[in-house]
Design a protein around this motif. Sequence first.
Motif, PDB file in Angstrom:
ATOM      1  N   VAL A 137      39.227  23.436  36.451  1.00 53.60           N
ATOM      2  CA  VAL A 137      38.956  24.730  37.077  1.00 53.60           C
ATOM      3  C   VAL A 137      38.973  25.759  35.950  1.00 53.60           C
ATOM      4  O   VAL A 137      40.006  25.980  35.317  1.00 53.60           O
ATOM      5  CB  VAL A 137      40.012  25.079  38.143  1.00 53.60           C
ATOM      6  N   VAL A 138      37.824  26.369  35.666  1.00 54.81           N
ATOM      7  CA  VAL A 138      37.696  27.190  34.466  1.00 54.81           C
ATOM      8  C   VAL A 138      37.216  28.599  34.803  1.00 54.81           C
ATOM      9  O   VAL A 138      36.638  28.848  35.866  1.00 54.81           O
ATOM     10  CB  VAL A 138      36.717  26.539  33.456  1.00 54.81           C
ATOM     11  N   ALA A 139      37.498  29.507  33.860  1.00 56.52           N
ATOM     12  CA  ALA A 139      37.036  30.902  33.973  1.00 56.52           C
ATOM     13  C   ALA A 139      36.409  31.303  32.642  1.00 56.52           C
ATOM     14  O   ALA A 139      36.761  30.763  31.581  1.00 56.52           O
ATOM     15  CB  ALA A 139      38.209  31.816  34.305  1.00 56.52           C
ATOM     16  N   PHE A 140      35.473  32.252  32.702  1.00 56.44           N
ATOM     17  CA  PHE A 140      34.828  32.712  31.466  1.00 56.44           C
ATOM     18  C   PHE A 140      35.652  33.850  30.874  1.00 56.44           C
ATOM     19  O   PHE A 140      35.785  34.919  31.453  1.00 56.44           O
ATOM     20  CB  PHE A 140      33.406  33.200  31.740  1.00 56.44           C
ATOM     21  N   ASP A 141      36.240  33.601  29.701  1.00 60.20           N
ATOM     22  CA  ASP A 141      37.055  34.581  29.006  1.00 60.20           C
ATOM     23  C   ASP A 141      36.137  35.501  28.188  1.00 60.20           C
ATOM     24  O   ASP A 141      35.498  35.056  27.229  1.00 60.20           O
ATOM     25  CB  ASP A 141      38.052  33.866  28.087  1.00 60.20           C
TER      26      ASP A 141
ATOM     27  N   GLU B  12      42.441  36.731  36.103  1.00 61.14           N
ATOM     28  CA  GLU B  12      41.882  38.079  35.984  1.00 61.14           C
ATOM     29  C   GLU B  12      40.559  38.044  35.233  1.00 61.14           C
ATOM     30  O   GLU B  12      40.404  38.615  34.166  1.00 61.14           O
ATOM     31  CB  GLU B  12      42.898  38.988  35.261  1.00 61.14           C
ATOM     32  N   ASN B  13      39.591  37.316  35.775  1.00 63.19           N
ATOM     33  CA  ASN B  13      38.270  37.201  35.165  1.00 63.19           C
ATOM     34  C   ASN B  13      37.205  37.385  36.236  1.00 63.19           C
ATOM     35  O   ASN B  13      37.490  37.380  37.436  1.00 63.19           O
ATOM     36  CB  ASN B  13      38.112  35.822  34.494  1.00 63.19           C
ATOM     37  N   GLU B  14      35.977  37.509  35.786  1.00 60.69           N
ATOM     38  CA  GLU B  14      34.887  37.745  36.727  1.00 60.69           C
ATOM     39  C   GLU B  14      34.184  36.462  37.171  1.00 60.69           C
ATOM     40  O   GLU B  14      33.739  36.348  38.294  1.00 60.69           O
ATOM     41  CB  GLU B  14      33.852  38.690  36.099  1.00 60.69           C
TER      42      GLU B  14
END
Length: 278
Positions: free
Chosen positions: A198-202, A217-219
């Motif tokens: 499960v990943v988020a774009f930093d 806290e990412n978009e």
Amino acid sequence: MTVGYTPAGKRIVKKASGRSKTEAKDKLKEIIRDYDDGLAIALVHYTVTDAVKYWLQHGLAGRSATTVKMYTTYADKHVIPAVGARKLRDLSVEDVDRWLASKTGELSPRSLKLIHGILNRSVKSAMRRDKVKRNVVDLCEIPDGREGRTSKALTLAQAGSIIALAEQANPRMRAYVVLSLLIGARTEELRALLWSHVVAFDEERKAWLPVTETGWENEQFAIYVWRSVRQKGDTKTVKSRRSLKLPRRCVEALRALREEQEKAGGKLSGTGALSSPP
């Protein structure tokens, strides 16, 4: 006829027989021509049944017991009784076309694809083992079968009702249902999902990173669909390995699940997200 000698000096002899001298000569010429061309000489008495049974025994390694049983049932009920007695070298496109056409009023399109696939894979296996020269099954079109069962797909209203109920369930079931309905991943893939997938774009590092590292806290968020609960842990096919972006509702469901797991057992990075707790 002697066609050569082995490294040990033994003669390589090819034989043919027929009802007449002319027939025997013609068969011998065909054998010699294939030998000169480097082609395998198809076995005279090898039948479709022999090919299918070999594939069922050796071609389904790593498949679940349920899958093996399904293929065996279809082979025993539809393939072997109809074309099993046919010598494999004599099987023709017309034989396969007639057989498939005879099943159109009995089987659904999916079942027709299954029995065609069983015969096709069996003959391909026989080709690899030099039991036959070519695969005529691969040349055949699969006809339309009888009309299948009524679709069980949810309507938009039904899906909305299920999601509304899932929002009231415990966090794990909520995340499982919401992701299953909204992102197109198979349920067997979601049950094998890891938090590391499960990943988020930093934005600062310009990279996709696990949420366990970069936080919520990412978009943009996504999941790596690289595993499943199938027999070997792989997805259904190689092309099924994919990455899927997550809508906000899925992100909130996963975030609630993560928070609950952290409260229950501390930091759980790398452990299953939607799998059942130990």
